[in-house]
Every structure is written in C-alpha cells, then in structure tokens.
Enzyme design. Sequence first.
Site, PDB file in Angstrom:
ATOM      1  N   GLY A  25      -0.209   2.962 -11.036  1.00  0.00           N
ATOM      2  CA  GLY A  25      -0.580   2.238  -9.812  1.00  0.00           C
ATOM      3  C   GLY A  25      -1.719   2.964  -9.141  1.00  0.00           C
ATOM      4  O   GLY A  25      -1.700   3.281  -7.960  1.00  0.00           O
TER       5      GLY A  25
ATOM      6  N   ASP B 163      -2.986   0.247 -13.820  1.00  0.00           N
ATOM      7  CA  ASP B 163      -2.754  -0.664 -12.689  1.00  0.00           C
ATOM      8  C   ASP B 163      -2.738  -2.082 -13.237  1.00  0.00           C
ATOM      9  O   ASP B 163      -2.794  -2.288 -14.445  1.00  0.00           O
ATOM     10  CB  ASP B 163      -3.833  -0.487 -11.593  1.00  0.00           C
ATOM     11  CG  ASP B 163      -3.297  -0.811 -10.201  1.00  0.00           C
ATOM     12  OD1 ASP B 163      -2.884  -1.967  -9.979  1.00  0.00           O
ATOM     13  OD2 ASP B 163      -3.293   0.082  -9.329  1.00  0.00           O
TER      14      ASP B 163
ATOM     15  N   PHE C 126       4.420  -1.796 -13.658  1.00  0.00           N
ATOM     16  CA  PHE C 126       5.401  -0.687 -13.596  1.00  0.00           C
ATOM     17  C   PHE C 126       6.872  -1.114 -13.532  1.00  0.00           C
ATOM     18  O   PHE C 126       7.755  -0.271 -13.486  1.00  0.00           O
ATOM     19  CB  PHE C 126       5.059   0.357 -12.540  1.00  0.00           C
ATOM     20  CG  PHE C 126       4.750  -0.097 -11.140  1.00  0.00           C
ATOM     21  CD1 PHE C 126       5.572  -0.960 -10.458  1.00  0.00           C
ATOM     22  CD2 PHE C 126       3.613   0.426 -10.493  1.00  0.00           C
ATOM     23  CE1 PHE C 126       5.279  -1.340  -9.166  1.00  0.00           C
ATOM     24  CE2 PHE C 126       3.308   0.048  -9.190  1.00  0.00           C
ATOM     25  CZ  PHE C 126       4.145  -0.837  -8.525  1.00  0.00           C
TER      26      PHE C 126
ATOM     27  N   ARG D   5       1.050   7.861  -6.375  1.00  0.00           N
ATOM     28  CA  ARG D   5       0.775   8.088  -4.949  1.00  0.00           C
ATOM     29  C   ARG D   5       0.948   6.775  -4.194  1.00  0.00           C
ATOM     30  O   ARG D   5       0.368   5.754  -4.578  1.00  0.00           O
ATOM     31  CB  ARG D   5      -0.639   8.620  -4.743  1.00  0.00           C
ATOM     32  CG  ARG D   5      -0.893   8.987  -3.275  1.00  0.00           C
ATOM     33  CD  ARG D   5      -2.251   9.600  -3.051  1.00  0.00           C
ATOM     34  NE  ARG D   5      -3.302   8.607  -3.065  1.00  0.00           N
ATOM     35  CZ  ARG D   5      -4.540   8.825  -2.614  1.00  0.00           C
ATOM     36  NH1 ARG D   5      -4.864  10.022  -2.151  1.00  0.00           N
ATOM     37  NH2 ARG D   5      -5.446   7.876  -2.675  1.00  0.00           N
TER      38      ARG D   5
ATOM     39  N   HIS E 253       6.990   4.457  -1.808  1.00  0.00           N
ATOM     40  CA  HIS E 253       7.242   4.040  -0.412  1.00  0.00           C
ATOM     41  C   HIS E 253       6.980   2.552  -0.177  1.00  0.00           C
ATOM     42  O   HIS E 253       7.363   2.020   0.857  1.00  0.00           O
ATOM     43  CB  HIS E 253       6.469   4.925   0.574  1.00  0.00           C
ATOM     44  CG  HIS E 253       5.029   4.558   0.758  1.00  0.00           C
ATOM     45  ND1 HIS E 253       4.300   4.940   1.860  1.00  0.00           N
ATOM     46  CD2 HIS E 253       4.174   3.847  -0.019  1.00  0.00           C
ATOM     47  CE1 HIS E 253       3.063   4.473   1.754  1.00  0.00           C
ATOM     48  NE2 HIS E 253       2.966   3.816   0.633  1.00  0.00           N
TER      49      HIS E 253
END
Length: 360
Positions: free
Chosen positions: A217, A242, A265, A280, A284
């Site tokens: 990503g 990505d 993913f 990164r 979240h």
Amino acid sequence: MASMSPTEAQALVQKLEDISNTPPSAILENDDLHRRFREAAYSASVAVHWPSDSVHLIAYGTLYSSMARIGVDTKLFEVLAASNSPLSSEELARQTGVDLVLTKLLLRFYQSFHWLKEADKNLFVVNNVTKALTPPFSVGIEFFNTVLNPPFTVLPEYLKSHGYKNPTSVIDSPWQSGYLTEQHPASGLPEFVDVYPFEQEVGKDTTDETILFVDIGSALGSQCVLVRNRFPSLKGRIIMQDQQHVIDAWNAEANPGIGTMVYEFFTPQPVQGARAYYMRNIIHDHQDQQAREILLNTVSAFSKDSVLLIDDIVLPDEGMVPWRATLADLNMLSTLAAKERLEREWRVLLDSAGLGIIKI
Ligand SMILES: C[S@@+](CC[C@H](N)C(=O)[O-])C[C@H]1O[C@@H](n2cnc3c(N)ncnc32)[C@H](O)[C@@H]1O
C-alpha cells in the site's frame, strides 16, 4: 534567540510548567497582568511551534467546533461541571448515554487540548475551558457549528470564483455557496529509517537477488525512494505494491531500482521471504477484522528472516495523548470509521495474527 545556560533553561521550563498547572492569583486577579500574561503565554507557545504544528492546528480548525459541539450535545461538559468530585470515563459514559469506547476517545481529545483535566488515572475534572463550554456560553457552540461553519468552509472557493471581490450582495454571498472541501495535511513525523536501524537489522549479507523491502500500500513509493536513497550501496530488491490505478501513475523511468507490483492486500502476499515487509498508514485505515486479514496475508509470505515494519501511531495506554495523535484518531473516525490504536490494542491485534512485537 535569547542566550541562556542549560540550567537557566531547565529552570524556566519548570517554572512555566508550574504556572500552567496553577496560574498565580496575583496574575489572575490583576486585569492588566492577566491580559499581558495570557498574550505572552500564547505567543510563547506559538513561537516554538514546528511548522507542521501550525499547519495541523490551523487546518483542523473546523474539527474543534465539532468536537466542542459533541461535548455540548451529550452534556459531557455539563455533567462534569455539575459534579463535586472527579468522574471516571465509565461514570461519564453512564450519565451521558455515550458508548464507553467513544467516551474514552472524546476524553483523550479533550484532554490533549486542555479542555478538561485528568486529575488522577481515569478521573476527570473541569478546568476553565470545560466551564466555558457549559451554558450559557455553550449556546454559541451549536450556532457556530451548524450555521456558521458551512459558509466559513466555502469562503475560499467563493472568493476565488468571485475574483476576490468583497461580497456585498446578501443574495450572492458565501452563504449561498454549497461547495464543501476537506484537507489532510502531511504528518511531519520522523521517517522510519531515522528511528529504526534498517541496515543493521534487515540489510545484513544481502545480494542483488535478496528481496530487501516490500512496501505494501505504498501509494507513490515515497518510502521506497527513501530506502534507496538512504542506503545506495545496500544490495537487494525494493518493491512497491498498490492498486492498479496507483501503480499506473508511477514514473518508473524517473525512479530506477524500484520494482512495482499490483497487489490487493486482502489476498495472500505473493512476494515470499522478503527481509522487510513495510506498511505505513495502512492498518489505522481499518477496523480489527480487516486489519487482521491484511496482517495474516502478509505473515503467510514470511521466511524465518522476515520482519514486518508497521509505521503507524501507537497511542499510550495511560496518560496524556499528544494532540496530534488525537487529531489523527478523529480524522480516521470521521473519514473511514477507523482508528488509531492504543499500545494494548496493537498487542491484541498483532497477537491475533500470530505476530509478536520486537520493538515499538
Ligand atoms: C493511507 S494510504 C498510505 C500510503 C502510503 N503507505 C503512505 O504512508 O504514504 C493507503 C494506501 O493503501 C492503498 N490501498 C487501499 N486499499 C488497498 C488494497 N485493498 N490493496 C492494496 N492497496 C490498497 C491505497 O491505494 C493507498 O495508496
């Protein structure tokens, strides 16, 4: 910059900390001194902002109004102000009817901006700001949030589209304009290679064939470029992954030495046995179940030398959370119904994917 010995500097910072905890009544009770001190303290704080602090504080402006309104609507500030003793997050959740997880998140935010105080572990008390957010002053909060913020937000577009002429017509003002915009400033946080000894930990005895770094990503590969530039003589392949439309936008000629791969993913990681898999701002973006799926898909490609580097915020389990982190938390909640995680939430999540934590 004023010159000062380290000892004097220590003493000054200590004094400021003491004053901010308990402002002296000799200042508060003297109107002139009170005004001067308030301005000096504010400008001292602004004078030492990092550039990214200024950008965050300004760019998140509308969020403060919304967060204040939530505390007003739920009567969280009122409940706290009416209590003679400190209240726990559980007690506040009970009295306001707000779900406990959300109550804790609100409290973290309010505390990070000094809108209330945590007097003891999980025990909250009012301060001058909390009191200001209760009736009668709080009436203004709803008005600003619902009635004034929309035209404030469209003001730049409105002015641009009107050639920066001062608005004079009540039937053609920012009020009538309906355009809404949202911005997320760059984080300004340190790069992972500044805090993690990448070369020593994953760069030992590599060859040209070693898969050194897989950025999952990756967006437009800033971290791959960073690794390549920081360790130009380190052997091994660097791969960014990505979605198709992102990889299509990559300029391979301008960035030699970085491989690209379309990868989704939520499917098993096709690149086996890399030294470092890196993510990164990925975990979240997701609630636990999806996050676990992404982690398990990554682990499925591990060899015994593989590590996963997660570049994300870890909120402290206890104590004050920095305001930058609470803003990020609210940002995730507002935009993706996702979250920043407490250290113990990270531990549970990683454990559920069979991962242990080497270091935070
Ligand atoms: C918040 S951005 C983080 C980008 C980058 N890692 C960084 O920190 O600058 C999330 C990235 O994940 C990618 N992404 C979202 N869903 C994905 C998926 N299902 N499979 C692979 N990549 C995905 C997006 O295209 C985007 O580049």
